[in-house]
Design a protein around this motif. Structure first.
Motif, PDB file in Angstrom:
ATOM      1  N   THR A  98      37.136  40.547  24.521  1.00  0.00           N
ATOM      2  CA  THR A  98      38.708  40.487  25.197  1.00  0.00           C
ATOM      3  C   THR A  98      39.267  39.236  25.102  1.00  0.00           C
TER       4      THR A  98
ATOM      5  N   GLY B 177      37.444  36.287  26.423  1.00  0.00           N
ATOM      6  CA  GLY B 177      36.070  36.755  27.071  1.00  0.00           C
ATOM      7  C   GLY B 177      34.934  36.667  25.982  1.00  0.00           C
TER       8      GLY B 177
ATOM      9  N   PRO C 150      37.922  47.209  24.531  1.00  0.00           N
ATOM     10  CA  PRO C 150      37.620  47.178  25.934  1.00  0.00           C
ATOM     11  C   PRO C 150      37.926  48.323  26.866  1.00  0.00           C
TER      12      PRO C 150
END
Length: 229
Positions: free
Chosen positions: A73, A76, A133
């Motif tokens: 992400t 992330g 995701p």
């Protein structure tokens, strides 16, 4: 707009290049800090750098990293391709914690694909990753299996295989093949499988992929190869 070169990064990373991050920086793999493998040495370190070459973070991956780095992400954790180092190479995926550098998860694809075509050192040769995701699925290019494979990163379950049917029907995994047109032109030893995020057909239940078709048959001979140069 004019195609003028504004900037050149002079640093030479490990041969897999620069991987752009959502924050405008890059991940690069170190050329000098390498680990021996059963095939070729692989980098054990990667850096998060900016356009000035300033290093913000250094990540250490004990089993080595190669080919691709994927942000799960924006900002992330990172997915990287790694090695089992148990007589095989380029057959694992690792999740690296973006903040503390820990290896959060290390998936050996032998757990997913079992013994199917595990008959050589570089039996899979993963050369690209794509993470969704929403579904928690990872789509990766398995060059030496002439296939694109989807697994769920949360459950480790094999979702589907896109590849020539006769190649996989000889294995217990043939039921995971996607249905394809009878005369579909196949990719062989493909590279760089990435998702096309633009909705090309107006539907919400489809996924579009783009890949570079090396279209050769050198690393694993396959009867379906069409000898098309």
């Amino acid at each position: 707009e004019n195609g003028d070169i504004r900037y050149v990064m002079g640093y030479r990373p490990r041969g897999y290049g620069f991987f752009e991050l959502a924050n405008g920086r890059f991940i690069i793999m170190e050329r000098q800090t390498l680990i021996p493998t059963y095939l070729i040495p692989h980098s054990t370190q990667m850096y998060e750098i900016d356009y000035f070459g300033r290093v913000y973070k250094t990540y250490y991956v004990p089993n080595g990293i190669h080919h691709d780095v994927c942000e799960m992400t924006p900002g992330g954790n990172l997915l990287v391709v790694s090695n089992s180092q148990c007589g095989h190479v380029e057959d694992c995926i690792a999740e690296i914690n973006r903040h503390n550098g820990r290896v959060e998860k290390f998936l050996d694809l032998r757990e997913v694909l079992k013994t199917a075509y595990r008959d050589r050192t570089n039996w899979i040769h993963i050369n690209s990753l794509e993470y969704d995701p929403v579904t928690k699925n990872v789509v990766f290019s398995a060059r030496n299996l002439h296939s694109i494979i989807c697994i769920n990163w949360k459950t480790n379950k094999l979702k589907w295989i896109l590849g020539e049917k006769n190649f996989w029907n000889k294995t217990p995994l043939g039921y995971k093949l996607l249905k394809t047109p009878e005369y579909m032109p196949w990719h062989f030893q493909q590279h760089s499988v990435k998702a096309v995020h633009e909705n090309l057909d107006g539907r919400e239940d489809t996924m579009h992929l783009i890949l570079f078709d090396n279209h050769w048959n050198l690393r694993r001979k396959i009867p379906a190869y069409d000898n098309d140069d």
